[in-house]
Design a protein around this motif. Structure first.
Motif, PDB file in Angstrom:
ATOM      1  N   GLY A 324       0.780  -1.220   0.000  1.00 41.02           N
ATOM      2  CA  GLY A 324       0.000   0.000   0.000  1.00 41.02           C
ATOM      3  C   GLY A 324       0.812   1.270   0.000  1.00 41.02           C
ATOM      4  N   GLY A 325       2.128   1.214  -0.206  1.00 45.50           N
ATOM      5  CA  GLY A 325       2.915   2.435  -0.155  1.00 45.50           C
ATOM      6  C   GLY A 325       3.985   2.480  -1.206  1.00 45.50           C
ATOM      7  N   GLU A 326       4.769   3.537  -1.151  1.00 42.62           N
ATOM      8  CA  GLU A 326       5.843   3.730  -2.115  1.00 42.62           C
ATOM      9  C   GLU A 326       7.016   2.841  -1.763  1.00 42.62           C
ATOM     10  N   VAL A 327       7.547   2.148  -2.746  1.00 43.95           N
ATOM     11  CA  VAL A 327       8.693   1.277  -2.553  1.00 43.95           C
ATOM     12  C   VAL A 327       9.872   1.859  -3.312  1.00 43.95           C
ATOM     13  N   GLU A 328      10.928   2.161  -2.600  1.00 43.90           N
ATOM     14  CA  GLU A 328      12.127   2.705  -3.222  1.00 43.90           C
ATOM     15  C   GLU A 328      12.911   1.599  -3.914  1.00 43.90           C
ATOM     16  N   HIS A 329      13.683   2.004  -4.899  1.00 46.42           N
ATOM     17  CA  HIS A 329      14.551   1.060  -5.589  1.00 46.42           C
ATOM     18  C   HIS A 329      15.994   1.440  -5.341  1.00 46.42           C
ATOM     19  N   GLY A 330      16.807   0.441  -5.006  1.00 44.74           N
ATOM     20  CA  GLY A 330      18.226   0.672  -4.785  1.00 44.74           C
ATOM     21  C   GLY A 330      18.716  -0.056  -3.553  1.00 44.74           C
ATOM     22  N   ASN A 331      20.041  -0.060  -3.368  1.00 38.98           N
ATOM     23  CA  ASN A 331      20.613  -0.645  -2.169  1.00 38.98           C
ATOM     24  C   ASN A 331      20.275   0.226  -0.970  1.00 38.98           C
ATOM     25  N   LEU A 332      20.091  -0.411   0.187  1.00 39.64           N
ATOM     26  CA  LEU A 332      19.636   0.317   1.370  1.00 39.64           C
ATOM     27  C   LEU A 332      20.513   1.525   1.714  1.00 39.64           C
ATOM     28  N   PRO A 333      21.853   1.411   1.703  1.00 32.96           N
ATOM     29  CA  PRO A 333      22.653   2.591   2.041  1.00 32.96           C
ATOM     30  C   PRO A 333      22.360   3.774   1.122  1.00 32.96           C
ATOM     31  N   ASP A 334      22.136   3.509  -0.167  1.00 32.04           N
ATOM     32  CA  ASP A 334      21.835   4.587  -1.106  1.00 32.04           C
ATOM     33  C   ASP A 334      20.453   5.172  -0.842  1.00 32.04           C
ATOM     34  N   VAL A 335      19.475   4.298  -0.592  1.00 30.87           N
ATOM     35  CA  VAL A 335      18.114   4.768  -0.333  1.00 30.87           C
ATOM     36  C   VAL A 335      18.082   5.630   0.923  1.00 30.87           C
ATOM     37  N   VAL A 336      18.748   5.165   1.968  1.00 28.15           N
ATOM     38  CA  VAL A 336      18.790   5.928   3.218  1.00 28.15           C
ATOM     39  C   VAL A 336      19.452   7.278   2.996  1.00 28.15           C
ATOM     40  N   ALA A 337      20.546   7.286   2.261  1.00 25.39           N
ATOM     41  CA  ALA A 337      21.289   8.529   2.054  1.00 25.39           C
ATOM     42  C   ALA A 337      20.465   9.580   1.338  1.00 25.39           C
ATOM     43  N   ARG A 338      19.715   9.178   0.325  1.00 21.18           N
ATOM     44  CA  ARG A 338      18.982  10.187  -0.438  1.00 21.18           C
ATOM     45  C   ARG A 338      17.698  10.641   0.253  1.00 21.18           C
ATOM     46  N   ARG A 339      17.318   9.970   1.338  1.00 24.65           N
ATOM     47  CA  ARG A 339      16.130  10.390   2.069  1.00 24.65           C
ATOM     48  C   ARG A 339      16.472  11.208   3.317  1.00 24.65           C
TER      49      ARG A 339
END
Length: 383
Positions: A324-339
């Protein structure tokens, strides 16, 4: 006791690799055949643990304040194996015999005295810690499986009822043994904060060749029995902090962080919490439905699922409508960094060694104080 001489001696012995542990256990069982039943049938994992523990102790032999907690925990942990005071001299004799054998011409009376003194100190600290622990805690807890959910072919969520209250802090782990794999203990984190009924949840992922995970995921049923050791671990909430919280979980590394999240839910005024939950694909986000419901009930909680092996379709993220929500694409360290930014957060990270290491490094580069980043990996859990 010459610390540098001990370190140099162990470095030379350790070059022989697995042969050292094989010799030690062969010598121990020949001298003391009655001890063989205290160990698993397959000894490869046990040999690895022996060498890691010895290496850790010797590397810190000249730093006793930092070594002491590790040795004390060894003593407490060995209670569940049935180790008692009379076993320590027997182990010590085989250890010295092994070191003498692999030291060859380098062995001397001085070196023998060093090793005997070092082992005597370690044995004394272990026994004292075990004796103190026995005053307040059992050697293990018996548990009955009261719920089994197979979320996918390789992940199961188990609910266990201990035979007595199991005192633990959210984020901690216990060693688990199943009857079908006696004397094979594997660590799993409780996935919930303590409950009034004392039940605990475990998130178990199938490990290729894993003797315990195979049983727990594939064949465990309601009513089955397990044993659990005493809770350990330092991936616990800093109760003195009122900073916002960042939780980063890879696969079943979610378990201890979900327990911490439940602990935060019980606060009268929880901080802002961002929980990143990563897996290789959408199907492996096995607990996303429950996490999404939590986020809907608590406006201070943001759940960000992420997948690393799927095409996002549009840039780095896409609305994949999983849970039911937005799913980011990418490796976790990258996803965390850009958020981010995250420099004003306390961070808790659990998952594979590679993910945990890269996430910690990335957060530090982004300005998060390293002292506010608490870590645990799957490898740490199998200490």
């Amino acid at each position: 006791m010459d610390a540098q001489r001990l370190k140099a001696s162990f470095a030379r012995v350790a070059e022989q690799g697995d042969a050292v542990a094989m010799f030690f256990y062969a010598d121990l069982f020949v001298r003391n055949p009655h001890l063989r039943d205290m160990f698993p049938v397959g000894m490869s994992g046990q040999r690895d643990k022996l060498l890691r523990a010895l290496g850790h102790i010797v590397s810190r032999v000249d730093d006793l304040p930092n070594l002491l907690p590790f040795v004390q925990q060894l003593g407490r942990d060995h209670r569940r194996f049935g180790i008692v005071a009379e076993h320590y001299p027997q182990v010590g004799a085989s250890l010295v015999a092994t070191l003498r054998h692999f030291s060859g011409a380098d062995w001397s009376e001085e070196l023998a005295a060093d090793w005997q003194a070092a082992y005597g100190l370690v044995a004394k600290v272990m026994q004292e810690a075990a004796d103190e622990d026995a005053l307040t805690s059992p050697a293990w807890w018996n548990g009955q499986v009261v719920g089994v959910e197979r979320r996918r072919f390789d992940i199961a969520v188990l609910r266990v009822q201990p035979d007595r209250p199991l005192p633990y802090l959210p984020g901690q782990s216990v060693a688990v043994e199943v009857p079908a794999r006696l004397r094979h203990w594997r660590y799993y984190s409780m996935a919930n904060a303590p409950r009034p009924d004392n039940t605990v949840d475990f998130h178990v992922k199938l490990v290729d060749g894993g003797p315990v995970s195979t049983v727990l995921v594939r064949s465990t049923q309601t009513g089955d029995r397990i044993r659990m050791g005493a809770p350990i671990g330092t991936l616990t909430l800093d109760e003195s902090s009122r900073r916002d919280v960042l939780l980063v979980a890879g696969s079943t590394g979610l378990a201890p962080l979900k327990a911490i999240l439940e602990q935060l839910v019980r606060r009268p005024a929880p901080p802002r919490v961002h929980l990143f939950f990563g897996a290789r694909d959408r199907d492996a986000l096995y607990d996303l439905e429950d996490l999404t419901k939590l986020a809907q009930r608590h406006p201070w909680l943001t759940v960000v699922p992420a997948v690393s092996d799927e095409s996002a379709g549009h840039g780095f993220s896409a609305l994949l409508q999983s849970g039911g929500g937005e799913v980011e694409h990418g490796n976790l360290p990258d996803v965390v960094a850009r958020r981010g930014p995250w420099d004003d957060h306390d961070a808790y990270v659990c998952g594979s060694p590679e993910m945990v290491g890269r996430t910690a490094e990335r957060l530090t580069r982004l300005g998060v104080d390293r002292a506010r980043v608490r870590l645990e990996t799957y490898a740490d859990a199998q200490r």
